[in-house]
Design a protein around this motif. Structure first.
Motif, PDB file in Angstrom:
ATOM      1  N   ALA A  56      -4.849   1.411   6.763  1.00 40.49           N
ATOM      2  CA  ALA A  56      -4.399   2.564   5.997  1.00 40.49           C
ATOM      3  C   ALA A  56      -2.931   2.898   6.242  1.00 40.49           C
ATOM      4  O   ALA A  56      -2.181   3.206   5.314  1.00 40.49           O
ATOM      5  N   ARG A  57      -2.513   2.847   7.500  1.00 37.85           N
ATOM      6  CA  ARG A  57      -1.127   3.203   7.810  1.00 37.85           C
ATOM      7  C   ARG A  57      -0.155   2.176   7.235  1.00 37.85           C
ATOM      8  O   ARG A  57       0.919   2.529   6.746  1.00 37.85           O
ATOM      9  N   THR A  58      -0.519   0.910   7.262  1.00 39.50           N
ATOM     10  CA  THR A  58       0.341  -0.120   6.697  1.00 39.50           C
ATOM     11  C   THR A  58       0.435   0.038   5.179  1.00 39.50           C
ATOM     12  O   THR A  58       1.508  -0.126   4.588  1.00 39.50           O
ATOM     13  N   PHE A  59      -0.678   0.355   4.547  1.00 37.72           N
ATOM     14  CA  PHE A  59      -0.704   0.582   3.100  1.00 37.72           C
ATOM     15  C   PHE A  59       0.208   1.748   2.727  1.00 37.72           C
ATOM     16  O   PHE A  59       1.035   1.642   1.820  1.00 37.72           O
ATOM     17  N   GLU A  60       0.086   2.839   3.440  1.00 38.98           N
ATOM     18  CA  GLU A  60       0.926   4.008   3.170  1.00 38.98           C
ATOM     19  C   GLU A  60       2.399   3.675   3.399  1.00 38.98           C
ATOM     20  O   GLU A  60       3.270   4.042   2.594  1.00 38.98           O
ATOM     21  N   ALA A  61       2.685   2.948   4.478  1.00 39.75           N
ATOM     22  CA  ALA A  61       4.076   2.581   4.773  1.00 39.75           C
ATOM     23  C   ALA A  61       4.639   1.629   3.720  1.00 39.75           C
ATOM     24  O   ALA A  61       5.823   1.708   3.374  1.00 39.75           O
ATOM     25  N   ALA A  64      -9.350   1.499   9.721  1.00 42.16           N
ATOM     26  CA  ALA A  64      -9.448   2.724   8.920  1.00 42.16           C
ATOM     27  C   ALA A  64      -9.909   2.457   7.491  1.00 42.16           C
ATOM     28  O   ALA A  64      -9.306   2.916   6.523  1.00 42.16           O
ATOM     29  N   SER A  65     -11.012   1.726   7.341  1.00 41.29           N
ATOM     30  CA  SER A  65     -11.513   1.412   6.000  1.00 41.29           C
ATOM     31  C   SER A  65     -11.870   2.668   5.211  1.00 41.29           C
ATOM     32  O   SER A  65     -11.574   2.768   4.017  1.00 41.29           O
ATOM     33  N   LEU A  66     -12.533   3.621   5.843  1.00 44.40           N
ATOM     34  CA  LEU A  66     -12.883   4.855   5.143  1.00 44.40           C
ATOM     35  C   LEU A  66     -11.630   5.550   4.635  1.00 44.40           C
ATOM     36  O   LEU A  66     -11.589   6.029   3.492  1.00 44.40           O
ATOM     37  N   GLN A  67     -10.588   5.585   5.442  1.00 45.10           N
ATOM     38  CA  GLN A  67      -9.344   6.230   5.019  1.00 45.10           C
ATOM     39  C   GLN A  67      -8.712   5.488   3.841  1.00 45.10           C
ATOM     40  O   GLN A  67      -8.204   6.114   2.904  1.00 45.10           O
ATOM     41  N   LYS A  92      -1.322 -10.390   9.994  1.00 47.72           N
ATOM     42  CA  LYS A  92      -0.073 -10.871   9.401  1.00 47.72           C
ATOM     43  C   LYS A  92       0.562  -9.786   8.538  1.00 47.72           C
ATOM     44  O   LYS A  92       1.034  -8.797   9.065  1.00 47.72           O
ATOM     45  N   TYR A  93       0.533  -9.920   7.216  1.00 51.24           N
ATOM     46  CA  TYR A  93       1.306  -9.018   6.355  1.00 51.24           C
ATOM     47  C   TYR A  93       0.466  -8.437   5.220  1.00 51.24           C
ATOM     48  O   TYR A  93      -0.481  -9.049   4.737  1.00 51.24           O
ATOM     49  N   LEU A  94       0.873  -7.253   4.784  1.00 47.05           N
ATOM     50  CA  LEU A  94       0.393  -6.665   3.541  1.00 47.05           C
ATOM     51  C   LEU A  94       1.537  -6.764   2.542  1.00 47.05           C
ATOM     52  O   LEU A  94       2.619  -6.226   2.778  1.00 47.05           O
ATOM     53  N   ASN A  95       1.290  -7.480   1.451  1.00 44.89           N
ATOM     54  CA  ASN A  95       2.338  -7.749   0.465  1.00 44.89           C
ATOM     55  C   ASN A  95       2.219  -6.834  -0.741  1.00 44.89           C
ATOM     56  O   ASN A  95       1.116  -6.453  -1.151  1.00 44.89           O
ATOM     57  N   ALA A  96       3.369  -6.533  -1.340  1.00 46.67           N
ATOM     58  CA  ALA A  96       3.435  -5.869  -2.641  1.00 46.67           C
ATOM     59  C   ALA A  96       4.243  -6.765  -3.573  1.00 46.67           C
ATOM     60  O   ALA A  96       5.396  -7.108  -3.265  1.00 46.67           O
ATOM     61  N   SER A 124       1.246  -4.974  10.301  1.00 43.42           N
ATOM     62  CA  SER A 124       0.645  -3.767  10.879  1.00 43.42           C
ATOM     63  C   SER A 124       1.545  -3.165  11.930  1.00 43.42           C
ATOM     64  O   SER A 124       1.568  -1.954  12.138  1.00 43.42           O
ATOM     65  N   ARG A 125       2.340  -3.981  12.609  1.00 45.57           N
ATOM     66  CA  ARG A 125       3.265  -3.473  13.628  1.00 45.57           C
ATOM     67  C   ARG A 125       4.391  -2.643  13.006  1.00 45.57           C
ATOM     68  O   ARG A 125       4.904  -1.718  13.638  1.00 45.57           O
ATOM     69  N   ASP A 126       4.761  -2.961  11.767  1.00 42.85           N
ATOM     70  CA  ASP A 126       5.835  -2.227  11.096  1.00 42.85           C
ATOM     71  C   ASP A 126       5.437  -0.776  10.811  1.00 42.85           C
ATOM     72  O   ASP A 126       6.305   0.065  10.575  1.00 42.85           O
TER      73      ASP A 126
END
Length: 242
Positions: free
Chosen positions: A13-18, A44-47, A218-222, A238-240
Motif C-alpha cells: 500500500a505504501r509503495t502504491f501511494e508513493a 497491507a492487502s486490505l489497505q 523488486k519494483y512497482l511500475n507505472a 518497497s524501500r523507496d
C-alpha cells in the motif's frame, strides 16, 4: 490527459501511494487503469483494496481483477487449490489473511479467519468479486495476464486465461486477433526480458508487460501514456516508500 497503468500491487500500500505521488497523478486530469493482483505478498492487502475502492469513485479510474484476487476468493470460499495451497509462502496468502485478521498464525486458524472476513468485510469482498476481466479504450486493451491469441475474437478468451495465461500469449508469433496494443501484468518483466535484473516494462509487438516484481521485493511500475500514444514509465521499490 495522460493514461497511467499500474498492475500487481500485491499488498504494498505504501509503495502504491508513493508511486502515485512520484508520477504526479492528477485525479482530475489523468486516467488511471489498475490491472489486478491487489493482494498477496506485501503486508497491507486490505489497505490496498480500500485504496482501490476509493480511487474508482473517480470516473477517470478503472480497475480489473487478477489471479491472486481470485486465489484469495477461492480460499475464502473453501475452493483452495489442493496442490498449490493459498498459504504457501510462494503465494503470499498468509500476509493477506493477516491484513484482515492480525491474530492469524497458521492453517489451523483458517476457519476462524474465513468467518471473520466474511462477517466483517462484506464490502471489500464483494468489490473483489465484481471486478471485470478486461478494460478497453481507443488504443489499448487492458488485462491482468493476457488474451488467447488463438481466438478469432479476443473477447472469447476464458476468464481463466484473462487472469492466468502466460507463454501461449507471450510467445505467440504473428498478428494478434486485435488491432490494439495489449497492456498486461501477471508475469514479472525480468522473465519476459529473460534478464533477471531487468524489471523495466517489456514491449513487444502489440504487447506491453508491466509487472515490476514488487511481490518479490523488486519494483512497482507505472506505465505512462501521453495523448500522442507515447510511452514512458516510472518505478519504485518497497524501500523507496519507507
Amino acid at each position: 490527459m495522460r493514461t497511467i497503468v499500474i498492475s500487481d500491487i500485491h499488498g504494498y500500500a505504501r509503495t502504491f501511494e508513493a508511486l502515485l505521488l512520484h508520477v504526479n497523478y492528477d485525479p482530475a486530469g489523468d486516467k488511471l487503469f489498475l490491472l489486478g493482483d491487489y493482494v498477496d505478498g506485501g503486508p497491507a492487502s486490505l489497505q490496498v483494496i480500500r485504496q482501490v475502492q476509493q480511487l474508482i469513485q473517480n470516473p477517470n479510474v478503472q480497475a480489473l481483477g487478477g489471479n491472486h484476487d481470485d486465489m484469495f476468493l477461492n480460499w475464502l470460499d473453501r475452493n483452495d487449490y489442493r496442490l498449490f495451497p493459498y498459504t504457501l509462502p510462494k503465494n503470499g496468502g498468509r500476509q493477506t489473511i493477516r491484513s484482515f485478521c492480525s491474530w492469524y498464525q497458521s492453517k489451523e486458524d483458517d476457519e476462524a479467519a474465513r468467518e471473520q472476513i466474511i462477517q466483517d468485510y462484506e464490502g471489500e469482498i464483494q468489490f473483489l468479486r465484481g471486478l471485470p476481466d478486461y478494460l478497453e479504450d481507443e488504443r489499448h486493451i487492458y488485462v491482468h495476464a493476457g488474451i488467447d491469441p488463438q481466438q478469432s475474437n479476443w473477447k472469447q478468451t476464458t476468464r481463466k486465461d484473462f487472469r492466468w495465461i502466460r507463454g501461449k500469449f507471450h510467445h505467440f508469433q504473428g498478428k494478434l486477433p486485435v488491432a490494439k496494443t495489449i497492456i498486461f501484468g501477471h508475469e514479472v518483466c525480468a522473465r519476459l526480458h529473460q534478464d533477471e535484473g531487468n524489471f523495466t516494462p517489456w514491449i513487444k509487438e502489440q504487447r506491453i508487460g508491466i509487472d515490476g516484481g514488487i511481490k518479490f521485493g523488486k519494483y512497482l511500475n507505472a506505465l505512462l501514456i501521453n495523448e500522442d500514444g507515447e510511452y514512458d514509465w516510472r518505478g519504485l521499490s518497497s524501500r523507496d516508500a519507507m
